[in-house]
Design a protein around this motif. Structure first.
Motif, PDB file in Angstrom:
ATOM      1  N   ASN A 117      -4.290  -9.051  -2.309  1.00  0.00           N
ATOM      2  CA  ASN A 117      -4.483  -7.610  -2.148  1.00  0.00           C
ATOM      3  C   ASN A 117      -5.873  -7.154  -2.571  1.00  0.00           C
ATOM      4  O   ASN A 117      -6.494  -6.293  -1.933  1.00  0.00           O
TER       5      ASN A 117
ATOM      6  N   ASP B 281      -6.925  -1.632   1.422  1.00  0.00           N
ATOM      7  CA  ASP B 281      -6.033  -2.470   2.238  1.00  0.00           C
ATOM      8  C   ASP B 281      -5.776  -1.829   3.603  1.00  0.00           C
ATOM      9  O   ASP B 281      -5.749  -2.520   4.629  1.00  0.00           O
TER      10      ASP B 281
ATOM     11  N   ALA C  84       0.833  -1.206   0.000  1.00  0.00           N
ATOM     12  CA  ALA C  84       0.000   0.000   0.000  1.00  0.00           C
ATOM     13  C   ALA C  84       0.866   1.254   0.000  1.00  0.00           C
ATOM     14  O   ALA C  84       0.580   2.233  -0.704  1.00  0.00           O
TER      15      ALA C  84
ATOM     16  N   ALA D  40      -5.168   0.414  -2.515  1.00  0.00           N
ATOM     17  CA  ALA D  40      -4.314   0.593  -1.336  1.00  0.00           C
ATOM     18  C   ALA D  40      -5.101   1.186  -0.174  1.00  0.00           C
ATOM     19  O   ALA D  40      -4.887   0.823   0.992  1.00  0.00           O
TER      20      ALA D  40
ATOM     21  N   GLY E 163      -8.533  -5.541  -0.066  1.00  0.00           N
ATOM     22  CA  GLY E 163      -9.006  -4.195  -0.368  1.00  0.00           C
ATOM     23  C   GLY E 163     -10.513  -4.121  -0.415  1.00  0.00           C
ATOM     24  O   GLY E 163     -11.126  -3.165   0.104  1.00  0.00           O
TER      25      GLY E 163
END
Length: 483
Positions: free
Chosen positions: A408, A251, A62, A248, A412
């Motif tokens: 990821n 996350d 991130a 990001a 997220g």
């Protein structure tokens, strides 16, 4: 027995029935339940344990999307918002009055007693979608770690350039089989020791990740970093930059999500002092501690790997040696998630089974228990409905993990799906209703603005994660694609 013991025994004998009833009442709280014994420190420990988990593994990635400026700022902003809204939520533990009001034992109880109506249904939907999503996410994370152990040993024996790629799908099936058996335990919540083991494991692998990143930074063998993260035209296209920046944010949101269990933690606190005051202090300690830990993890990971930081810092093979320490960290992840999966799945099991039993109380398959193991004092029963329904749940979670094994992207999306509704929207709405804040007043506008901005962040993060899943599906075939 000493004199004190004799005196205590004699004093108990001399108590009248009325005195014994009063003595017993002194051991109960105002709701008739046994006196709660939790303190600010135990609540802080619960928060830290709940927050620090698999989300920490994606923070270096991130940071590589956001860079040295936006990365730490975003971590701090999320921590401030989380602390602020959790402080609002602590005031919702008791309805009307923070000292003598009716207790709400769960998040959903608070929404039901303060907001009611369709809000309860919305809250329940958000909670159970999040719980089911976490089961899928944990299946992915644990299987990736299991595969990483295999690859780590392969790289150690054959060299870092050897082809050690494996299919994660088979490890997901293995994890699903373990959960199939654990899901049949009728009193899983009584295994308190498993929570302690899970907490130790989460601190162990998080600490190893930070330590290995620090060692890599000291060695000087680091990647290129920048103020804005991955550079457009060099590392990534402009469109990818936008989508991965949004992802990001999701996350980071996932890493801070603990509001869903805040009320349950607050329900462990003794009173006086008032639970909301103690919980606010505990939230400050818990969120501050995790934020420091997250900044260390994210910044050291980014400093170590630069703009090409792996999506999962312990399975992306930025670290090859010492291989045994990498193996240990990934083993800790697996042990942690084996227990954590059940912590999140059990409320789903209980809700479905309660609903079915309520509608069909006389159905034999719901009530008949078959004894499978009976050895001395140990007895294990299996209920046919529980066996069928829970097995279907585990099978579906495993299947979805196999079809979309994207660490990821899934993290997220889970962060996006839970952050706005459960961390921001419901706490602010309950606070407004409980405090009778006047419409269009300064406070009302502040809360509504915060909620709208966080909704936009969650929406952007969800879109970025969905786009990531769609893009990854173009290059993935279950059981064939190797990582």
């Amino acid at each position: 027995m000493g004199m004190e013991g004799i005196e205590l025994r004699e004093s108990r004998r001399s108590l009248s029935p009325r005195d014994m009833i009063l003595h017993k009442l002194e051991d109960l709280d105002d709701d008739g339940k046994p006196k709660r014994t939790g303190t600010m420190w135990t609540a802080s420990a619960h928060i830290i344990t709940a927050v620090i988990g698999s989300g920490v593994l994606s923070l270096a990635w991130a940071m590589s999307q956001l860079g040295w400026v936006a990365g730490p700022v975003t971590l701090v902003l999320f921590s401030i918002i989380t602390f602020f809204t959790s402080s609002l939520l602590t005031d919702c533990y008791r309805t009307s009055d923070p000292i003598s009001g009716k207790r709400n034992y769960t998040y959903n109880d608070a929404v039901k007693s303060i907001l009611g109506g369709t809000q309860v249904w919305m809250c329940g939907l958000c909670q159970y979608v999040n719980l089911c999503g976490v089961a899928i996410g944990y299946t992915i994370t644990a299987s990736i770690s299991a595969a990483a152990i295999s690859k780590s040993n392969c790289y150690h024996g054959k060299g870092h350039k050897a082809d050690c790629s494996v299919s994660d799908s088979f490890y997901m099936i293995g994890f699903g089989i373990i959960q199939f058996f654990l899901s049949q335990l009728p009193n899983f919540h009584d295994l308190w020791w498993l929570s302690i083991v899970a907490a130790v494991m989460s601190f162990a692998y998080s600490g190893i990740a930070v330590g290995l990143s620090f060692a890599k930074v000291i060695s000087g063998n680091t990647g290129k970093t920048s103020l804005t993260g991955q550079e457009v035209g060099v590392d990534i296209s402009s469109a990818q930059k936008i989508w991965e920046t949004f992802q990001a944010l999701g996350d980071i949101a996932f890493a801070y999500s603990y509001s869903i269990i805040l009320i349950e933690i607050q329900d462990t606190l003794k009173s006086p002092p008032a639970e909301n005051k103690v919980m606010k202090k505990a939230s400050f300690i818990g969120v501050s501690t995790t934020t420091i830990f997250y900044i260390l993890s994210g910044c050291l990971g980014y400093a170590a790997f630069g703009n090409h930081s792996p999506g999962n810092i312990l399975t992306g093979f930025g670290f090859y040696e010492p291989y045994w320490l990498v193996d240990l960290a990934n083993f800790c992840i697996i042990v942690h998630l084996v227990g954590a999966y059940q912590v999140f799945a059990q409320p789903v099991f209980a809700a479905v089974e309660k609903w079915v039993i309520k509608r069909n109380p006389n159905l034999k398959i719901l009530n008949k228990e078959l004894t499978v193991i009976h050895v001395k004092s140990f007895k294990f029963n299996v209920n046919m409905f529980r066996l069928i329904w829970r097995s279907i749940f585990v099978a579906l979670a495993t299947l979805l993990a196999i079809l979309m094994p994207f660490f990821n992207d899934i993290l997220g999306f889970l962060g996006a799906a839970s952050f706005w509704p459960l961390t921001v929207y419901f706490p602010t709405e309950m606070y407004i209703a409980q405090k009778n804040i006047e419409k269009f007043s300064g406070k009302w506008i502040l809360f509504k603005t915060l909620s709208f901005l966080c909704f936009f962040v969650s929406l952007a993060a969800a879109c970025g994660s969905i786009e990531g899943v769609i893009d990854a599906l173009h290059h993935y075939t279950p059981f064939q694609t190797k990582s």
